[in-house]
Design a protein around this motif. Sequence first.
Motif, PDB file in Angstrom:
ATOM      1  N   GLN A 203       0.730  -1.065  -0.053  1.00  0.00           N
ATOM      2  CA  GLN A 203      -0.097  -0.115  -0.143  1.00  0.00           C
ATOM      3  C   GLN A 203       0.701   1.213   0.083  1.00  0.00           C
ATOM      4  OE1 GLN A 203      -3.699  -0.160   1.641  1.00  0.00           O
ATOM      5  NE2 GLN A 203      -3.955   2.087   1.661  1.00  0.00           N
ATOM      6  N   PHE A 204       1.890   1.268   0.754  1.00  0.00           N
ATOM      7  CA  PHE A 204       2.388   2.643   1.034  1.00  0.00           C
ATOM      8  C   PHE A 204       3.857   2.691   0.625  1.00  0.00           C
ATOM      9  CE2 PHE A 204      -0.255   2.181   5.204  1.00  0.00           C
ATOM     10  CZ  PHE A 204      -1.063   2.907   4.919  1.00  0.00           C
ATOM     11  N   SER A 205       4.335   3.972   0.298  1.00  0.00           N
ATOM     12  CA  SER A 205       5.710   4.159   0.163  1.00  0.00           C
ATOM     13  C   SER A 205       6.553   4.101   1.521  1.00  0.00           C
ATOM     14  CB  SER A 205       5.993   5.595  -0.421  1.00  0.00           C
ATOM     15  OG  SER A 205       5.805   6.571   0.784  1.00  0.00           O
ATOM     16  N   ALA A 207       8.068   6.217   3.236  1.00  0.00           N
ATOM     17  CA  ALA A 207       7.804   7.715   3.920  1.00  0.00           C
ATOM     18  C   ALA A 207       6.466   7.379   4.306  1.00  0.00           C
ATOM     19  CB  ALA A 207       8.028   8.738   3.307  1.00  0.00           C
ATOM     20  N   GLU A 208       5.417   7.025   3.424  1.00  0.00           N
ATOM     21  CA  GLU A 208       4.280   7.165   4.022  1.00  0.00           C
ATOM     22  C   GLU A 208       3.901   6.015   5.083  1.00  0.00           C
ATOM     23  OE1 GLU A 208       1.935   8.079  -0.215  1.00  0.00           O
ATOM     24  OE2 GLU A 208       2.369   6.007   0.471  1.00  0.00           O
ATOM     25  N   TYR A 209       4.623   4.906   5.138  1.00  0.00           N
ATOM     26  CA  TYR A 209       4.624   4.002   6.000  1.00  0.00           C
ATOM     27  C   TYR A 209       4.800   4.301   7.528  1.00  0.00           C
ATOM     28  CZ  TYR A 209       5.075  -0.301   8.783  1.00  0.00           C
ATOM     29  OH  TYR A 209       4.939  -1.455   9.909  1.00  0.00           O
ATOM     30  N   GLN A 211       4.315   6.968   8.751  1.00  0.00           N
ATOM     31  CA  GLN A 211       3.491   7.627   9.450  1.00  0.00           C
ATOM     32  C   GLN A 211       2.144   6.814   9.853  1.00  0.00           C
ATOM     33  OE1 GLN A 211       3.677  10.960  10.203  1.00  0.00           O
ATOM     34  NE2 GLN A 211       5.983  10.642   9.253  1.00  0.00           N
ATOM     35  N   ARG A 212       2.421   5.534   9.210  1.00  0.00           N
ATOM     36  CA  ARG A 212       1.033   4.732   9.595  1.00  0.00           C
ATOM     37  C   ARG A 212       1.537   3.311   9.978  1.00  0.00           C
ATOM     38  NH1 ARG A 212       0.932   8.338   5.341  1.00  0.00           N
ATOM     39  NH2 ARG A 212      -1.171   9.228   4.733  1.00  0.00           N
ATOM     40  N   ALA A 219       4.645  -1.253   3.550  1.00  0.00           N
ATOM     41  CA  ALA A 219       5.513  -0.533   2.407  1.00  0.00           C
ATOM     42  C   ALA A 219       5.901  -1.376   1.439  1.00  0.00           C
ATOM     43  CB  ALA A 219       6.721   0.166   3.045  1.00  0.00           C
ATOM     44  N   ASP A 241      -2.644   2.099  -2.660  1.00  0.00           N
ATOM     45  CA  ASP A 241      -3.273   3.343  -2.000  1.00  0.00           C
ATOM     46  C   ASP A 241      -4.047   4.048  -3.030  1.00  0.00           C
ATOM     47  OD1 ASP A 241      -2.860   4.697   0.887  1.00  0.00           O
ATOM     48  OD2 ASP A 241      -3.054   6.275  -0.703  1.00  0.00           O
ATOM     49  N   HIS A 244      -2.347   6.842  -4.743  1.00  0.00           N
ATOM     50  CA  HIS A 244      -1.234   6.454  -5.886  1.00  0.00           C
ATOM     51  C   HIS A 244      -1.772   6.351  -7.193  1.00  0.00           C
ATOM     52  CE1 HIS A 244       1.263   4.997  -2.324  1.00  0.00           C
ATOM     53  NE2 HIS A 244       1.148   6.128  -2.338  1.00  0.00           N
ATOM     54  N   THR A 248       2.593   7.561 -10.237  1.00  0.00           N
ATOM     55  CA  THR A 248       3.047   7.684  -8.759  1.00  0.00           C
ATOM     56  C   THR A 248       3.460   5.945  -8.775  1.00  0.00           C
ATOM     57  OG1 THR A 248       1.821   9.452  -8.281  1.00  0.00           O
ATOM     58  CG2 THR A 248       2.794   7.888  -6.649  1.00  0.00           C
TER      59      THR A 248
END
Length: 279
Positions: A203-205, A207-209, A211-212, A219, A241, A244, A248
């Motif tokens: 789901q995430f990059s 950097a996003e992970y 924060q989550r 990630a 996500d 995205h 992206t």
Amino acid sequence: MRVTLWGTRGSLATPGPETVRYGGNTSCVEVCGADGTRLVLDAGTGIRRLGGTIGHEERVDLLLSHLHMDHIQGLGFFRPLDEPDQEVHIWGPPSTTLDLRARLGRYLSPPLFPIRLRDLPCRLTLHDVPLDGFEIGALRITVALVCHPGPTVGYRISEGGVSVAYLPDHEPALGARQFPDGPEWISGYDLAEGADLLIHDSQFSSAEYAQRVGWGHSAITHALQFAARAGVKRLVTFHHDPAHDDATLDRLIEEARGGERLPFDLVPGTEGARFELGA
Ligand SMILES: [Zn+2]
Ligand SMILES: [Zn+2]
């Protein structure tokens, strides 16, 4: 065995010109065995189109990974459920609080949906998925609870020496400073070990992970690490996500690959993709 991706998006259906390649429909995967046995994994919005391809006389087995909305939202639009006398089995993870019928009924009842689960005309049987595995036709199904909020399982489906592992919502790196090393510390490891095809939360990059943490997802780099540890032949990134878009996702997947030679084939999960496993 043939595997088709009918919905690859996570969390929320995300149609639009900027997601046309990876697709906007939420989780739904079809697995067909050589003997014609057909399994449907999750009932995200992708299940609506799949429903139109299923014969009226056919038995349908729908295996839910868990009951988050993005995995059941297509249920009310799945044609076999509307068919008098069609045999449909829905399998879902057991819960200690409410049975599967009561939990699905929360969505399939007013005010969220006009038709109640009990009023569906098909011949419907609900099952708690047996955690020690089971068989449907010639397909052997292995089940394990995996790291994600609420009762959630992953599946491994095997037939004649080939296997696909399905872990759409999964956070194997939760609670670890670095991605865990030993198989006994990796959620979902046994399901994926040596699989021909692994369909995994991406789901995430990174950097996003950061924060989550604890949201129950991976990630993209975690999916790659998980695939490498488990020794799979092919990884399909999945549960993209909603934020995205196609460009992206192309960029994030290439960044996660980092220009390295991976020990498996990396296939970005796109709606409509089909994989033939075995002879
Ligand atoms: Zn999900
Ligand atoms: Zn979920």
